[in-house]
Design an enzyme around this catalytic site. Structure first.
Site, PDB file in Angstrom:
ATOM      1  N   SER A 291       7.484   3.661  12.463  1.00  0.00           N
ATOM      2  CA  SER A 291       8.416   4.790  12.411  1.00  0.00           C
ATOM      3  C   SER A 291       9.104   4.947  13.754  1.00  0.00           C
ATOM      4  O   SER A 291       8.562   4.556  14.802  1.00  0.00           O
ATOM      5  CB  SER A 291       7.646   6.075  12.072  1.00  0.00           C
ATOM      6  OG  SER A 291       8.424   7.223  12.316  1.00  0.00           O
TER       7      SER A 291
ATOM      8  N   THR B 240       0.834  -1.194   0.000  1.00  0.00           N
ATOM      9  CA  THR B 240       0.000   0.000   0.000  1.00  0.00           C
ATOM     10  C   THR B 240       0.875   1.253   0.000  1.00  0.00           C
ATOM     11  O   THR B 240       2.002   1.240   0.473  1.00  0.00           O
ATOM     12  CB  THR B 240      -0.948   0.020   1.215  1.00  0.00           C
ATOM     13  OG1 THR B 240      -0.211   0.252   2.420  1.00  0.00           O
ATOM     14  CG2 THR B 240      -1.712  -1.282   1.328  1.00  0.00           C
ATOM     15  N   GLY B 241       0.317   2.327  -0.559  1.00  0.00           N
ATOM     16  CA  GLY B 241       1.074   3.574  -0.626  1.00  0.00           C
ATOM     17  C   GLY B 241       2.377   3.415  -1.379  1.00  0.00           C
ATOM     18  O   GLY B 241       3.443   3.819  -0.897  1.00  0.00           O
ATOM     19  N   SER B 242       2.308   2.844  -2.583  1.00  0.00           N
ATOM     20  CA  SER B 242       3.535   2.430  -3.266  1.00  0.00           C
ATOM     21  C   SER B 242       3.785   3.149  -4.584  1.00  0.00           C
ATOM     22  O   SER B 242       4.487   2.637  -5.454  1.00  0.00           O
ATOM     23  CB  SER B 242       3.511   0.916  -3.501  1.00  0.00           C
ATOM     24  OG  SER B 242       2.261   0.470  -3.984  1.00  0.00           O
TER      25      SER B 242
ATOM     26  N   SER C  81       5.467   5.912  -4.748  1.00  0.00           N
ATOM     27  CA  SER C  81       6.761   6.593  -4.632  1.00  0.00           C
ATOM     28  C   SER C  81       7.402   6.209  -3.308  1.00  0.00           C
ATOM     29  O   SER C  81       6.832   5.445  -2.517  1.00  0.00           O
ATOM     30  CB  SER C  81       6.588   8.122  -4.695  1.00  0.00           C
ATOM     31  OG  SER C  81       5.853   8.593  -3.571  1.00  0.00           O
ATOM     32  N   GLY C  82       8.582   6.725  -3.057  1.00  0.00           N
ATOM     33  CA  GLY C  82       9.224   6.620  -1.760  1.00  0.00           C
ATOM     34  C   GLY C  82       9.466   5.208  -1.276  1.00  0.00           C
ATOM     35  O   GLY C  82       9.837   4.312  -2.036  1.00  0.00           O
ATOM     36  N   ILE C  83       9.245   5.001   0.026  1.00  0.00           N
ATOM     37  CA  ILE C  83       9.518   3.714   0.643  1.00  0.00           C
ATOM     38  C   ILE C  83       8.668   2.616   0.009  1.00  0.00           C
ATOM     39  O   ILE C  83       9.149   1.509  -0.247  1.00  0.00           O
ATOM     40  CB  ILE C  83       9.269   3.788   2.162  1.00  0.00           C
ATOM     41  CG1 ILE C  83      10.290   4.712   2.827  1.00  0.00           C
ATOM     42  CG2 ILE C  83       9.334   2.399   2.796  1.00  0.00           C
ATOM     43  CD1 ILE C  83      10.019   4.987   4.296  1.00  0.00           C
ATOM     44  N   GLY C  84       7.394   2.897  -0.242  1.00  0.00           N
ATOM     45  CA  GLY C  84       6.515   1.884  -0.810  1.00  0.00           C
ATOM     46  C   GLY C  84       6.993   1.382  -2.160  1.00  0.00           C
ATOM     47  O   GLY C  84       7.001   0.166  -2.420  1.00  0.00           O
TER      48      GLY C  84
ATOM     49  N   TYR D  86       1.037  12.062  14.371  1.00  0.00           N
ATOM     50  CA  TYR D  86       1.714  11.042  13.573  1.00  0.00           C
ATOM     51  C   TYR D  86       2.367  10.006  14.474  1.00  0.00           C
ATOM     52  O   TYR D  86       2.202   8.790  14.274  1.00  0.00           O
ATOM     53  CB  TYR D  86       2.759  11.696  12.675  1.00  0.00           C
ATOM     54  CG  TYR D  86       3.609  10.718  11.907  1.00  0.00           C
ATOM     55  CD1 TYR D  86       3.093  10.023  10.821  1.00  0.00           C
ATOM     56  CD2 TYR D  86       4.945  10.486  12.267  1.00  0.00           C
ATOM     57  CE1 TYR D  86       3.867   9.116  10.110  1.00  0.00           C
ATOM     58  CE2 TYR D  86       5.729   9.596  11.564  1.00  0.00           C
ATOM     59  CZ  TYR D  86       5.188   8.905  10.488  1.00  0.00           C
ATOM     60  OH  TYR D  86       5.960   8.011   9.797  1.00  0.00           O
TER      61      TYR D  86
END
Length: 264
Positions: free
Chosen positions: A141, A13-15, A17-20, A154
Site C-alpha cells: 500500500s 488470498t482475501g479474494s 471482494s474488492g482488489i482480491g 496498518y
C-alpha cells in the site's frame, strides 16, 4: 500485450471482494485456474458466481479458511499444494488514534498483514523453485511509504511487507521464481468506501464524498480519484506472467501518483 496463463494455478488470498476478487477475475481472464480464499463460505460462493459471470468458462475453486493463523495456512496447502502463482492480498485496515492502538491490535495487524504472507511464501516457495517457475506478488500500500496518522499500525505492517518481498526475492534468486510487491494507492473497495464515509461523514452522495476524501485526506494524489480494483489487477496479471521474468525484488507502484517520488 497478450498474457497467457493457461495451465497455471493461482491462489489469491482475501479474494471474496474488492482488489482480491478483481485480481482473481483478471487472472482467470488470462486463462489461469484461480483459487479464492476468505473466511466466509457464503461470500466466497457469491464471489465465485460473480467471477464466472464475468469470465464464462473460468476454472474457479474456493476455500473458506482463516489464513491469519498456522492451521489455516496448513489447510490451504493440503487442499492446493502446488500453485504456480501466489497473490498475498489478505489484509485488514481501519482508523485508530495512534495512542489508542493496543498491543492486541498491533499483533492482529502483524499476524494478518505480514505473517499470513510469510507463512504462505515459506510454504509454497520450495515447490516453485523445485519446478523452476513461479510468481509471488504481495499487495502492499501507499501507506507503507506515507504512513497515515490515522492508521499507523496498518502503515507499519505494509512497510514490513515490502521488506518481506525483497528478502524472499533474494531467497529465490536464480530459480525462475520472482517475488514482487505492488504498492496500491487509495482504491475503491467496499471497505474503503466505508472508511471514506467514516472520515468525511455519511450524508454526502458517494461522488462528492470521494472527492472530499481525496481533497482532505489524500491531497498528494495526482489521479485525484480513487483507483478502481481492476487497475490494480492489471499490474498483478503482468507480474504473474512469463513476460515479467526480469522483474523481481521490486516494489511497483499503481498509486495514482500518490507517493511523491521519482523512483518506483
Amino acid at each position: 500485450m497478450h498474457v497467457d496463463l493457461t495451465a497455471k494455478t493461482a491462489v489469491i488470498t482475501g479474494s471474496s471482494s474488492g482488489i482480491g476478487l478483481a485480481i482473481a477475475t483478471e487472472l482467470a481472464r488470462s486463462g489461469a485456474r484461480v483459487v479464492l480464499t476468505g473466511r466466509d463460505a457464503r461470500r466466497l460462493g457469491e464471489a465465485g458466481d460473480r467471477l464466472r459471470e464475468s469470465v464464462p468458462g473460468a476454472d474457479v475453486s474456493a476455500l473458506a479458511v482463516d489464513l491469519a493463523d498456522e492451521d489455516g495456512a496448513g489447510e490451504l496447502h493440503v487442499t492446493f499444494p502446488e500453485p504456480d502463482i501466489l497473490v498475498n492480498n489478505l489484509g485488514v485496515f481501519g482508523a485508530r488514534p495512534a495512542l489508542e492502538i493496543s498491543d492486541d491490535e498491533w499483533r492482529t495487524y502483524f499476524e494478518t498483514n505480514v505473517l499470513s504472507a510469510v507463512r504462505l511464501i515459506r510454504t509454497y516457495l520450495p515447490g516453485m523453485t523445485g519446478r523452476g517457475w513461479g510468481r509471488i506478488v504481495n499487495i502492499a500500500s501507499d501507506s507503507a511509504l506515507v504512513i497515515p496518522q490515522e492508521m499507523i499500525h496498518y502503515g507499519v505492517s505494509k512497510t514490513a511487507l515490502l521488506a518481506v518481498s525483497r528478502g524472499f526475492a533474494k531467497e529465490a534468486a536464480g530459480t525462475g521464481v520472482t517475488v514482487n510487491s505492488v504498492i496500491a494507492g487509495p482504491t475503491h473497495t467496499p471497505g474503503v468506501e466505508s472508511f471514506v464515509r467514516e472520515m468525511v461523514g455519511g450524508e454526502l452522495p458517494w461522488e462528492e464524498a470521494q472527492r472530499a476524501f481525496m481533497r482532505e485526506h489524500r491531497p498528494q494524489s495526482l489521479l485525484q480519484r480513487l483507483i478502481e480494483p481492476e487497475e490494480i489487477a492489471h499490474l498483478v496479471v503482468y507480474l504473474s506472467s512469463p513476460q515479467a521474468s526480469a522483474t523481481t525484488g521490486a516494489a511497483l507502484r499503481v498509486d495514482g501518483g500518490y507517493v511523491d517520488s521519482i523512483v518506483p
